[in-house]
Motif scaffolding. Structure first.
Motif, PDB file in Angstrom:
ATOM      1  N   UNK A 152       0.801  -1.219   0.000  1.00  0.00           N
ATOM      2  CA  UNK A 152       0.000   0.000   0.000  1.00  0.00           C
ATOM      3  C   UNK A 152       0.832   1.265   0.000  1.00  0.00           C
ATOM      4  N   UNK A 153       0.133   2.391   0.143  1.00  0.00           N
ATOM      5  CA  UNK A 153       0.756   3.702   0.191  1.00  0.00           C
ATOM      6  C   UNK A 153       0.843   4.175   1.641  1.00  0.00           C
ATOM      7  N   UNK A 154       1.762   5.110   1.943  1.00  0.00           N
ATOM      8  CA  UNK A 154       1.859   5.640   3.303  1.00  0.00           C
ATOM      9  C   UNK A 154       0.566   6.337   3.719  1.00  0.00           C
TER      10      UNK A 154
ATOM     11  N   UNK B 252       0.099  19.761   8.980  1.00  0.00           N
ATOM     12  CA  UNK B 252       0.201  19.665   7.525  1.00  0.00           C
ATOM     13  C   UNK B 252       0.512  18.207   7.174  1.00  0.00           C
ATOM     14  N   UNK B 253      -0.506  17.420   6.839  1.00  0.00           N
ATOM     15  CA  UNK B 253      -0.318  15.979   6.616  1.00  0.00           C
ATOM     16  C   UNK B 253       0.814  15.649   5.650  1.00  0.00           C
ATOM     17  N   UNK B 254       0.952  16.416   4.579  1.00  0.00           N
ATOM     18  CA  UNK B 254       1.976  16.081   3.589  1.00  0.00           C
ATOM     19  C   UNK B 254       3.382  16.181   4.173  1.00  0.00           C
ATOM     20  N   UNK B 255       3.565  17.058   5.162  1.00  0.00           N
ATOM     21  CA  UNK B 255       4.891  17.201   5.773  1.00  0.00           C
ATOM     22  C   UNK B 255       5.312  15.910   6.479  1.00  0.00           C
ATOM     23  N   UNK B 256       4.353  15.249   7.131  1.00  0.00           N
ATOM     24  CA  UNK B 256       4.661  13.982   7.797  1.00  0.00           C
ATOM     25  C   UNK B 256       4.970  12.892   6.769  1.00  0.00           C
ATOM     26  N   UNK B 257       4.181  12.863   5.709  1.00  0.00           N
ATOM     27  CA  UNK B 257       4.411  11.856   4.669  1.00  0.00           C
ATOM     28  C   UNK B 257       5.765  12.059   4.000  1.00  0.00           C
ATOM     29  N   UNK B 258       6.128  13.326   3.783  1.00  0.00           N
ATOM     30  CA  UNK B 258       7.429  13.609   3.172  1.00  0.00           C
ATOM     31  C   UNK B 258       8.571  13.212   4.104  1.00  0.00           C
ATOM     32  N   UNK B 259       8.400  13.488   5.399  1.00  0.00           N
ATOM     33  CA  UNK B 259       9.447  13.127   6.361  1.00  0.00           C
ATOM     34  C   UNK B 259       9.652  11.617   6.401  1.00  0.00           C
ATOM     35  N   UNK B 260       8.545  10.878   6.354  1.00  0.00           N
ATOM     36  CA  UNK B 260       8.652   9.419   6.349  1.00  0.00           C
ATOM     37  C   UNK B 260       9.315   8.928   5.066  1.00  0.00           C
ATOM     38  N   UNK B 261       8.933   9.530   3.949  1.00  0.00           N
ATOM     39  CA  UNK B 261       9.481   9.108   2.660  1.00  0.00           C
ATOM     40  C   UNK B 261      10.977   9.393   2.575  1.00  0.00           C
TER      41      UNK B 261
END
Length: 279
Positions: free
Chosen positions: A218-220, A237-246
């Protein structure tokens, strides 16, 4: 008359010299391995001839007891590769003991079996079967010894994996103590710990309580902590967490150990360095 006496004297001397040339059988030695016991004589060390210095029935008994000890060792160390086999720890302990103590006995046994080929009684009684079985067992025991390092490595890896599972909470807590401030601010993407589970699930934990999870297929996905107020949500900012994980280095994720060190010392290593704060 004088000639007859001379012949008798010479014959007696020949018999005496022949007796002196044949060394007596070496003393019986005892060998134990686990619950097995064996009696043997070291003809090679004593430089004695087993064909001439030992009674055939004694020699047969000695060779049979060593064959029996090797056969029992093989029976009691079956299924070494099956870590879940009943009594596996006992099998490994016996293997370790045999690896140290049995090879010298095997060398003595091999020497005696080779010398048996020159004995006049080699084809009588049980000797043919004793010799055949002895040579067969020597090969099988050597093959079992070769299984030992793989079995020991597998046990070391299993133990390391169990330890990894048991210590996950402590590693995660230690990472939080190390990398998170006393009062984390909501919305700040301070990533302090990342782990990949056995089933492929990946997770990235943030100091403010947020969690990013990604299943193997799946996706993050961002998972927010409970109890957030409207004001707190505005700072997220949800995308900031996803970017940090990526962007977190995959090699620094905490993973189950999957291999052993090349040094062969038996201690497992992780397939990657345990997670510990920002990459």
């Amino acid at each position: 008359m004088t000639a007859n006496i001379r012949r008798l004297v010479l014959a007696g001397l020949g018999t005496a010299l022949s007796a002196c040339a044949t060394k007596p059988a070496p003393p019986v030695e005892l060998y134990s391995l686990g619950m097995s016991r064996a009696e043997y004589r070291d003809y090679k060390k004593a430089k004695a001839d087993p064909c001439a210095s030992s009674e055939p029935r004694w020699l047969a008994d000695e060779l049979t007891t060593v064959n029996g000890a090797m056969a029992r060792f093989l029976r009691e160390t079956e299924e070494l590769s099956n870590l879940d086999a009943p009594g596996h720890a006992r099998k490994l302990a016996l293997l370790r003991e045999a690896t140290e103590s049995l090879p010298p006995i095997m060398e003595v046994h091999r020497y005696t079996l080779n010398r048996l080929k020159d004995c006049g009684f080699r084809n009588t009684g049980a000797f043919p079967e004793i010799a055949r079985r002895g040579r067969e067992l020597l090969g099988e025991v050597e093959a079992r010894f070769e299984e030992g390092p793989k079995a020991l490595a597998a046990v070391a890896l299993r133990d390391a994996q169990r330890q990894w599972q048991a210590e996950k909470p402590e590693r995660e807590a230690a990472a939080r103590r190390t990398w998170c401030p006393p009062n984390p601010q909501m919305g700040q993407t301070d990533l302090y710990y990342a782990r990949q589970e056995v089933n492929g699930l990946k997770m990235w934990r943030f100091c403010d309580g947020h969690l990013v999870e990604q299943r193997a297929d799946g996706e993050p996905v961002l998972i927010q902590p409970d109890g957030l107020t409207w004001r707190m949500r505005r700072r997220i900012k949800p995308q900031s967490y996803l970017d940090a994980a990526r962007n977190y280095p995959p090699a620094e994720m905490d993973r189950l150990p999957t291999s052993l060190p090349t040094s062969g010392q038996g201690a497992a290593k992780k397939s990657s360095t345990p997670s510990g704060g920002p990459g």
